[in-house]
Structure formats: C-alpha cells, structure tokens
Design a protein around this motif. Structure first.
Motif, PDB file in Angstrom:
ATOM      1  N   LEU A  91       0.847  -1.199   0.000  1.00 26.49           N
ATOM      2  CA  LEU A  91       0.000   0.000   0.000  1.00 26.49           C
ATOM      3  C   LEU A  91       0.880   1.245   0.000  1.00 26.49           C
ATOM      4  O   LEU A  91       1.669   1.460   0.921  1.00 26.49           O
ATOM      5  N   ASN A  92       0.729   2.050  -1.024  1.00 23.18           N
ATOM      6  CA  ASN A  92       1.518   3.275  -1.137  1.00 23.18           C
ATOM      7  C   ASN A  92       0.739   4.435  -0.518  1.00 23.18           C
ATOM      8  O   ASN A  92      -0.365   4.758  -0.944  1.00 23.18           O
ATOM      9  N   VAL A  93       1.315   5.039   0.537  1.00 24.85           N
ATOM     10  CA  VAL A  93       0.642   6.131   1.259  1.00 24.85           C
ATOM     11  C   VAL A  93       1.427   7.419   1.059  1.00 24.85           C
ATOM     12  O   VAL A  93       2.653   7.415   1.076  1.00 24.85           O
ATOM     13  N   GLU A  94       0.704   8.512   0.877  1.00 22.71           N
ATOM     14  CA  GLU A  94       1.372   9.809   0.672  1.00 22.71           C
ATOM     15  C   GLU A  94       0.774  10.835   1.627  1.00 22.71           C
ATOM     16  O   GLU A  94      -0.443  11.009   1.689  1.00 22.71           O
ATOM     17  N   LEU A 132      -6.870  -2.397   0.730  1.00 17.34           N
ATOM     18  CA  LEU A 132      -6.634  -1.041   0.211  1.00 17.34           C
ATOM     19  C   LEU A 132      -5.494  -1.026  -0.810  1.00 17.34           C
ATOM     20  O   LEU A 132      -5.471  -0.200  -1.718  1.00 17.34           O
ATOM     21  N   ALA A 133      -4.537  -1.956  -0.646  1.00 19.46           N
ATOM     22  CA  ALA A 133      -3.404  -2.026  -1.583  1.00 19.46           C
ATOM     23  C   ALA A 133      -3.900  -2.310  -3.003  1.00 19.46           C
ATOM     24  O   ALA A 133      -3.369  -1.766  -3.973  1.00 19.46           O
ATOM     25  N   THR A 134      -4.939  -3.134  -3.113  1.00 20.54           N
ATOM     26  CA  THR A 134      -5.517  -3.447  -4.432  1.00 20.54           C
ATOM     27  C   THR A 134      -6.246  -2.223  -4.973  1.00 20.54           C
ATOM     28  O   THR A 134      -6.125  -1.857  -6.142  1.00 20.54           O
ATOM     29  N   GLN A 135      -7.000  -1.574  -4.077  1.00 19.29           N
ATOM     30  CA  GLN A 135      -7.799  -0.403  -4.474  1.00 19.29           C
ATOM     31  C   GLN A 135      -6.906   0.747  -4.932  1.00 19.29           C
ATOM     32  O   GLN A 135      -7.230   1.468  -5.871  1.00 19.29           O
ATOM     33  N   TYR A 136      -5.771   0.939  -4.243  1.00 21.37           N
ATOM     34  CA  TYR A 136      -4.869   2.061  -4.562  1.00 21.37           C
ATOM     35  C   TYR A 136      -3.590   1.565  -5.233  1.00 21.37           C
ATOM     36  O   TYR A 136      -2.493   2.042  -4.940  1.00 21.37           O
ATOM     37  N   SER A 137      -3.729   0.600  -6.140  1.00 25.71           N
ATOM     38  CA  SER A 137      -2.540   0.054  -6.802  1.00 25.71           C
ATOM     39  C   SER A 137      -1.973   1.035  -7.830  1.00 25.71           C
ATOM     40  O   SER A 137      -0.777   1.077  -8.087  1.00 25.71           O
TER      41      SER A 137
END
Length: 453
Positions: free
Chosen positions: A370-373, A419-424
C-alpha cells in the motif's frame, strides 16, 4: 574508530548538526551539551596534573515532557560512543527506606560500558574467529586416521582434501550436512529476587552461579551452517582478554561515562507540600557524592565518579530548581530551558528528522503493497490538531503525535491488504479532509480527547 578519534572529529558545530538530524528545535540545549562533550575531549589533551583538576560541567535541563530532553542525551552518548545510562530519580530513596540504592546507577553504567566494549572487541576479532570456526568444523568433517607414524607431509591442514572441503564450507555447499561438535556448556542463568538496596549481593551470587559451568563442554549434533555460528561466537569470546576488558570498561566509564537522571524535580522538596517529603531530600543527599565524585565498588573493580558527566532533567511544574538542596544546585552549573513545542515544530517533527514518523508509517504500510502519501495540508492539519489537544488537555509534547498517528491510520492499517488493491495505481493520500474526518470530532470534544488522544 576509538572514542577519542570520534570526539576529535566532532566540533560543537558538528555535534549540533548531527543532533538536528534527529531532534527538532531546542538549539540552546543542543549547544550546551555540544560544548560539554567537546570539553571532555579538550580535557584529555591536557597534561595529567591539569586534567585531574578539571571536573565536568554537569547540566540541568528544564522543560515540559516530550520536548526532547532524554533524546538529546541519548543521541549525544551514541554520537560520542560513550557508556550511557538513563535513570529515574523517583526509583531511588534515601538509604533505610524501600527503594534502590543510588550506587546501582554506577554499577549499571559500568555494566553497559563492559557490554559495549565486549561487542566492539568481538567485532574486531570477527575475521579471526570465523577462520578458527571453519578450521574446527573441518577437524570434525575430516577426522584424521589414528596413525602415530603419520608423516608430517600428510598432516590434515596440508592435504588437498582439506583445501577442497574448506572451499566447500566457505561457499555454503555443506551448510545442511549434520556434524557432532564440542561446544561450551551454556552458562547458568539464575534470577535472584533480593530486597531493594541489596543489588551488590545479588550480583555476587549470580556471578558465583555463572562461574559453575565454565570450562565444561557438551557434544551437540547440528548442521554445519549452525555449527559455524556457534563456534564463531565461542572463538570470538576466547580471543578476548577479560581482565584487560574489565580495566578498559572501568576507564571508559570513569573518563567518558554519561548519566542521565530524569524527573529530578520529583525529589525536590516543595515549600507548600507536606507529608510525602519523607525521603526526597535524602535522595538528593545520596546523589550528591556521586555527582561530586566518590569511589564506588563494582564487580569490575573500584570506580571513581569524578569525571562522569551527569545530565539531570525535570519539568519543574510544581517546584523550581532553587528547591533542590544548595549543594546539588552547585553541582549542576549549566542550566538550560527547553521550549514547549509550537505547531510549526510539530510539522517539522513529522517530516524532517531521519526516519520521521511519516516515513515510518509509509514504510510499514509499504510492506503490504500500500503506497501512502502525506500531503502538505494533511501534515499541517495534524500539527495544528496535536498542538490544540496538548493545549486543552495535558501537554505531553511530541509524544502526542504517536497517539494521533495510530488513531489516524488505525482503519488504514487494519484494511491495508484490501486497500493495496484499491490504490494500486495511485497512492492513498493522507490530506487535510482525511485528518479532519478521522480526528476532527475527537479533537473538538475535550472530554473525548482526554481519553482517546
């Protein structure tokens, strides 16, 4: 790099610069500790007679909790490669009352110094220990034929087979082969519960028990890979001269030790308070000889405390530094006041230090894919909320950010995999509205924030 080489390369400016990488603000406190550290190096350059006369300028840090007092001292010790210990003044009481004896501070410090030097020595002898471990494993793998008339030329270390096997062991080709080796018997660990104030007797009894198993060895079956690790540790330990190491540890602590005494304000006798002051002043009087300079008996030998640097700290909400006994005040000549944190400080704490909080959470969630910014307005909102909660409830400084970050990212942490799939394609943005949605209501409600944040 030896302790003195490290300190020589660290000018006060460089020390402050290094501390700035981990601690935001508090430039006055950083300058004071930088000068104190540099003065120790300067002292060591002087002739012996003059050196003995110069005592360290101990520091008293005054400031609310969570503004960086402990962190400054801890980073300073790490920077100078010095034996360091942090103690709470409230754990100690006057002799005769229930509580720890103040001399245990020095015993624990020399223990820390000994462990630190032992690790350095083991690191220095790593290559020799590794080489000896390989030879011992080869001795087991290639047990020579028992023939007394064996010629010198056929000695196992000279044989082509040994050279071949050594290559295989070093390349890891034989890692899974099982062998039987002699290893030192593990030392007996005995946990002894003794009454407070009798720590010296406890350590003596523990030493007596630990010496019982020395020199004994056991035969154990293990894989070559595991055997190499065990034997390498054993060989590294054998390379160390324990008597020399004990003497070095005592000297390192005497010349370079740093003791950080937290919550010193809690043992100050408050004018208006009554009843509970039974041993507060007594603790100060017991601490005084350590700070002034005395000789303490440790299991590594007698140790003088004359040149140990003492850094005391306290919030001094209910008391003042002048409430400490005069003799102790005189032994803490450098007074530094640390400032309470502003919203801008919170903002910088979240982003600037090495391995900052935002970087930590990004890395942790990144392990799930999961990429978070964290956006600029998100960080601004977090900083403002932390400041506001500190103002309206108890001010716990930068520690408030830990609580808030956990609450903010609780749902994200829980659902990280989905969420990692949703925000890939694009990162999940932690922006102003996100912070407001997850923390706004709690921060507005003072009673709720007392419990949750």
């Amino acid at each position: 790099m030896s302790h003195m080489q490290i300190e020589k390369s660290l000018t006060p400016g460089q020390i402050v610069k290094e501390l700035d990488r981990h601690i935001i603000g508090q430039s006055e406190a950083k300058r004071s500790v930088a000068i104190a550290l540099r003065n120790r190096w300067r002292r060591m350059q002087l002739p012996q007679e003059m050196r003995n006369e110069i005592t360290p300028k101990n520091i008293l840090m005054i400031g609310p909790t969570g503004v960086g007092k402990t962190e400054i001292a801890r980073r300073l010790a790490k920077l100078s490669n010095a034996p360091f210990i942090k103690v709470e003044a409230t754990k100690f009481t006057e002799v005769g009352y229930v509580g720890r004896d103040v001399e245990t501070i020095i015993r624990d410090l020399v223990e820390t110094g000994f462990k630190m030097l032992r690790e350095q020595e083991m690191e220095a002898g790593e290559e020799r220990a590794k080489s000896a471990a390989v030879e011992r494993v080869l001795d087991v793998l290639l047990t020579p034929a028992r023939n007394d008339s064996e010629s010198q030329a056929d000695k196992p270390e000279d044989s082509a087979t040994r050279v071949l096997f050594r290559k295989k062991v070093l390349n890891g080709d034989m890692d899974d082969k099982e062998i039987e080796i002699d290893v030192s018997a593990p030392q007996v660990g005995v946990e002894i519960m003794a009454p407070p104030g009798m720590e010296d007797m406890t350590s003596q009894i523990q030493n007596m028990f630990s010496n019982l198993g020395q020199g004994k060895s056991n035969k154990r079956k293990m894989k070559v890979k595991d055997a190499l690790k065990v034997i390498q540790d054993e060989e590294a330990h054998n390379l160390i001269n324990m008597d020399d190491l004990k003497a070095k540890a005592v000297e390192a602590v005497e010349q370079n030790g740093i003791v950080f005494i937290d919550e010193i304000d809690k043992v100050a006798k408050r004018q208006e308070a009554g009843g509970g002051d039974v041993s507060r002043e007594g603790v100060q009087r017991d601490l005084l000889p350590l700070i002034e300079g005395c000789t303490v008996s440790t299991k590594y030998g007698m140790l003088k405390t004359d040149h140990i640097l003492f850094i005391a700290s306290g919030a001094f909400h209910l008391s003042k530094p002048s409430d400490l006994i005069p003799e102790l005040q005189g032994r803490l000549p450098i007074r530094v006041e640390l400032q309470a944190l502003t919203p801008n400080d919170f903002k910088r704490i979240l982003t600037e230090p090495s391995a900052s909080l935002t970087e930590q959470y990004k890395a942790l969630l990144g392990t799930e894919g999961l990429n978070v910014e964290f956006t600029e307005d998100g960080i601004e909102q977090l900083a403002q909320t932390a400041f506001k909660v500190n103002e309206t409830t108890e001010n716990i400084g930068a520690r408030r950010l830990h609580t808030m970050m956990e609450r903010l990212l609780e749902k994200v942490s829980f659902d990280a995999e989905s969420l990692a799939t949703q925000y890939s394609e694009k990162p999940l943005q932690i922006n102003g509205p996100f912070v407001d949605e997850h923390l706004g209501e709690i921060a507005q409600d003072e009673d709720l924030s007392r419990f949750i944040l």
